[in-house]
Design a protein around this motif. Sequence first.
Motif, PDB file in Angstrom:
ATOM      1  N   PRO A  37     -12.375 -11.609 -18.220  1.00  8.48           N
ATOM      2  CA  PRO A  37     -13.809 -11.426 -18.027  1.00  8.48           C
ATOM      3  C   PRO A  37     -13.565 -10.312 -16.863  1.00  8.48           C
ATOM      4  O   PRO A  37     -12.949 -10.474 -15.938  1.00  8.48           O
ATOM      5  CB  PRO A  37     -14.050 -12.764 -17.286  1.00  8.48           C
ATOM      6  CG  PRO A  37     -13.166 -13.737 -18.205  1.00  8.48           C
ATOM      7  CD  PRO A  37     -11.842 -13.114 -18.179  1.00  8.48           C
ATOM      8  N   GLY A  38     -14.569  -9.465 -16.816  1.00  6.60           N
ATOM      9  CA  GLY A  38     -14.821  -8.234 -15.864  1.00  6.60           C
ATOM     10  C   GLY A  38     -13.994  -7.320 -15.976  1.00  6.60           C
ATOM     11  O   GLY A  38     -13.974  -6.233 -14.964  1.00  6.60           O
ATOM     12  N   THR A  39     -13.241  -7.174 -16.944  1.00  3.79           N
ATOM     13  CA  THR A  39     -12.085  -5.998 -16.981  1.00  3.79           C
ATOM     14  C   THR A  39     -12.694  -4.719 -17.833  1.00  3.79           C
ATOM     15  O   THR A  39     -12.174  -3.685 -17.685  1.00  3.79           O
ATOM     16  CB  THR A  39     -10.700  -6.383 -17.302  1.00  3.79           C
ATOM     17  OG1 THR A  39     -10.957  -6.845 -18.928  1.00  3.79           O
ATOM     18  CG2 THR A  39      -9.917  -7.443 -16.548  1.00  3.79           C
ATOM     19  N   ARG A  40     -13.521  -5.034 -18.421  1.00  4.25           N
ATOM     20  CA  ARG A  40     -14.067  -3.889 -19.237  1.00  4.25           C
ATOM     21  C   ARG A  40     -14.663  -2.512 -18.587  1.00  4.25           C
ATOM     22  O   ARG A  40     -14.548  -1.642 -18.978  1.00  4.25           O
ATOM     23  CB  ARG A  40     -15.296  -4.380 -20.205  1.00  4.25           C
ATOM     24  CG  ARG A  40     -15.884  -3.352 -21.262  1.00  4.25           C
ATOM     25  CD  ARG A  40     -16.659  -3.748 -22.274  1.00  4.25           C
ATOM     26  NE  ARG A  40     -17.467  -2.860 -23.210  1.00  4.25           N
ATOM     27  CZ  ARG A  40     -16.642  -2.568 -24.240  1.00  4.25           C
ATOM     28  NH1 ARG A  40     -15.434  -3.151 -24.524  1.00  4.25           N
ATOM     29  NH2 ARG A  40     -16.842  -1.492 -25.031  1.00  4.25           N
ATOM     30  N   PRO A  41     -15.278  -2.675 -17.545  1.00  3.05           N
ATOM     31  CA  PRO A  41     -15.447  -1.530 -16.732  1.00  3.05           C
ATOM     32  C   PRO A  41     -14.252  -0.609 -16.134  1.00  3.05           C
ATOM     33  O   PRO A  41     -14.314   0.621 -16.290  1.00  3.05           O
ATOM     34  CB  PRO A  41     -16.390  -1.948 -15.564  1.00  3.05           C
ATOM     35  CG  PRO A  41     -16.900  -3.478 -16.076  1.00  3.05           C
ATOM     36  CD  PRO A  41     -15.968  -3.929 -16.877  1.00  3.05           C
ATOM     37  N   LEU A  42     -13.196  -1.456 -15.882  1.00  3.08           N
ATOM     38  CA  LEU A  42     -11.979  -0.641 -15.507  1.00  3.08           C
ATOM     39  C   LEU A  42     -11.313  -0.024 -16.699  1.00  3.08           C
ATOM     40  O   LEU A  42     -10.811   1.146 -16.596  1.00  3.08           O
ATOM     41  CB  LEU A  42     -11.034  -1.661 -15.107  1.00  3.08           C
ATOM     42  CG  LEU A  42      -9.756  -1.452 -14.498  1.00  3.08           C
ATOM     43  CD1 LEU A  42      -9.491  -0.238 -13.701  1.00  3.08           C
ATOM     44  CD2 LEU A  42      -8.682  -2.236 -14.339  1.00  3.08           C
ATOM     45  N   LYS A  43     -11.387  -0.619 -17.992  1.00  5.45           N
ATOM     46  CA  LYS A  43     -11.052  -0.058 -19.198  1.00  5.45           C
ATOM     47  C   LYS A  43     -12.042   1.132 -19.583  1.00  5.45           C
ATOM     48  O   LYS A  43     -11.291   2.042 -19.870  1.00  5.45           O
ATOM     49  CB  LYS A  43     -11.132  -0.988 -20.405  1.00  5.45           C
ATOM     50  CG  LYS A  43     -10.542  -0.937 -21.595  1.00  5.45           C
ATOM     51  CD  LYS A  43     -10.647  -2.000 -22.621  1.00  5.45           C
ATOM     52  CE  LYS A  43      -9.881  -1.643 -24.041  1.00  5.45           C
ATOM     53  NZ  LYS A  43     -10.396  -0.457 -24.733  1.00  5.45           N
ATOM     54  N   THR A  44     -13.297   1.033 -19.283  1.00  7.59           N
ATOM     55  CA  THR A  44     -13.866   2.236 -19.673  1.00  7.59           C
ATOM     56  C   THR A  44     -13.581   3.339 -18.752  1.00  7.59           C
ATOM     57  O   THR A  44     -13.669   4.492 -19.186  1.00  7.59           O
ATOM     58  CB  THR A  44     -15.283   1.531 -19.437  1.00  7.59           C
ATOM     59  OG1 THR A  44     -15.661   0.625 -20.679  1.00  7.59           O
ATOM     60  CG2 THR A  44     -16.440   2.988 -19.605  1.00  7.59           C
ATOM     61  N   LEU A  45     -13.365   2.993 -17.414  1.00  6.90           N
ATOM     62  CA  LEU A  45     -13.087   4.153 -16.476  1.00  6.90           C
ATOM     63  C   LEU A  45     -11.728   4.790 -16.911  1.00  6.90           C
ATOM     64  O   LEU A  45     -11.504   5.955 -16.875  1.00  6.90           O
ATOM     65  CB  LEU A  45     -12.963   3.397 -15.203  1.00  6.90           C
ATOM     66  CG  LEU A  45     -12.374   4.246 -14.029  1.00  6.90           C
ATOM     67  CD1 LEU A  45     -13.378   5.392 -13.570  1.00  6.90           C
ATOM     68  CD2 LEU A  45     -12.230   3.395 -12.850  1.00  6.90           C
ATOM     69  N   LEU A  46     -10.661   4.017 -17.194  1.00  8.76           N
ATOM     70  CA  LEU A  46      -9.212   4.532 -17.534  1.00  8.76           C
ATOM     71  C   LEU A  46      -9.294   5.214 -18.734  1.00  8.76           C
ATOM     72  O   LEU A  46      -8.485   6.089 -18.849  1.00  8.76           O
ATOM     73  CB  LEU A  46      -8.308   3.493 -17.666  1.00  8.76           C
ATOM     74  CG  LEU A  46      -7.925   2.783 -16.126  1.00  8.76           C
ATOM     75  CD1 LEU A  46      -7.178   1.439 -16.447  1.00  8.76           C
ATOM     76  CD2 LEU A  46      -7.194   3.887 -15.182  1.00  8.76           C
ATOM     77  N   HIS A  47     -10.220   4.802 -19.912  1.00  8.10           N
ATOM     78  CA  HIS A  47     -10.242   5.808 -20.823  1.00  8.10           C
ATOM     79  C   HIS A  47     -10.949   7.160 -20.641  1.00  8.10           C
ATOM     80  O   HIS A  47     -10.399   8.142 -21.125  1.00  8.10           O
ATOM     81  CB  HIS A  47     -11.106   5.146 -21.846  1.00  8.10           C
ATOM     82  CG  HIS A  47     -10.337   4.092 -22.673  1.00  8.10           C
ATOM     83  ND1 HIS A  47      -9.098   4.158 -23.268  1.00  8.10           N
ATOM     84  CD2 HIS A  47     -10.659   2.627 -22.955  1.00  8.10           C
ATOM     85  CE1 HIS A  47      -9.115   2.991 -24.086  1.00  8.10           C
ATOM     86  NE2 HIS A  47      -9.749   2.207 -23.790  1.00  8.10           N
TER      87      HIS A  47
END
Length: 302
Positions: A37-47
């Motif tokens: 939970p909560g890691t989607r923003p980081l994934k979006t940033l790293l993409h």
Amino acid sequence: MSSPRNTVAHAVVRNWRFLDALGTVFGAIVGGFYRLPGTRPLKTLLHGTWPLNHPLHPLLTDATVGGYTALVAVDVYILITGETALVRIADFLLVASFITSLGSIVSGLTDWNETYAEERRTGMLHGLLMLVASSLFVVSLFLRVGGAAEVRTAAVAISTVAWLILAAASYLGGEMVFGYGTQVNRQAWTEPPAKWERLEVVAAGLEDRKPVVARTKKGFDVFVARLDGAIYAIGNTCTHAGGPLNEGTWVGADRCEIQCPWHASRFSVRDGHVSGGPATFGEPRLETRVNENGFIEVRAAG
């Protein structure tokens, strides 16, 4: 997917099945992390979806490869000329390049985790070589710190070997993009109609948030949906890997974003903007109107 070209990279990875096992391990680690939970923003940033709307990994790899290349060039110049005043510059280049390589590694793993088959195997080999090169650069840095002249010569030799491995890994990285189309915009070669064109979709038959797909005369697939009474149209092919958006699910606070069924990229149906990776490019947006016979007509916005 499989490569249609008989490249060196294709010949190398075609039978290296052990890369699949390694890919399973790394995929479990990366995928498991992004299920937290909560890691989607980081994934979006790293993409690179936000804030760039452009893949982040190439930007970081350019800085890394360029920095390491400059390092080797300065090292060679020092060895040839004996100009020790440049030693600090070489050390700075090594440290700075290693810092950018950390971002390259995590962004690359994030992108790689959305690949399959031979493309995934090629990416695994690319990543492993990059990790080996990075490790050797760290060893070189350790030897440079307070080392004698003969130790520094060994450090330079190690960093040169690391650079050669880096070059091979970079070739494979290029194969990912140019051979397999990893992270390439799948809508780059499509052609939405420039003039009003009728679709075989009757406006009265559209139900709220139940999209339909229509194809233009030039083969452009249009995602058409009614949202709270208004009719919207965007491209139906996900810009990341070509997934069919009409088979996706509605997400977002107001349920006005469609999530691709393949890799969970998110697009606003109102304007085509991409709000969640791995996609980094938005969908083509089309204007809509209803003609006198009740059919929907579309044209490229703007």
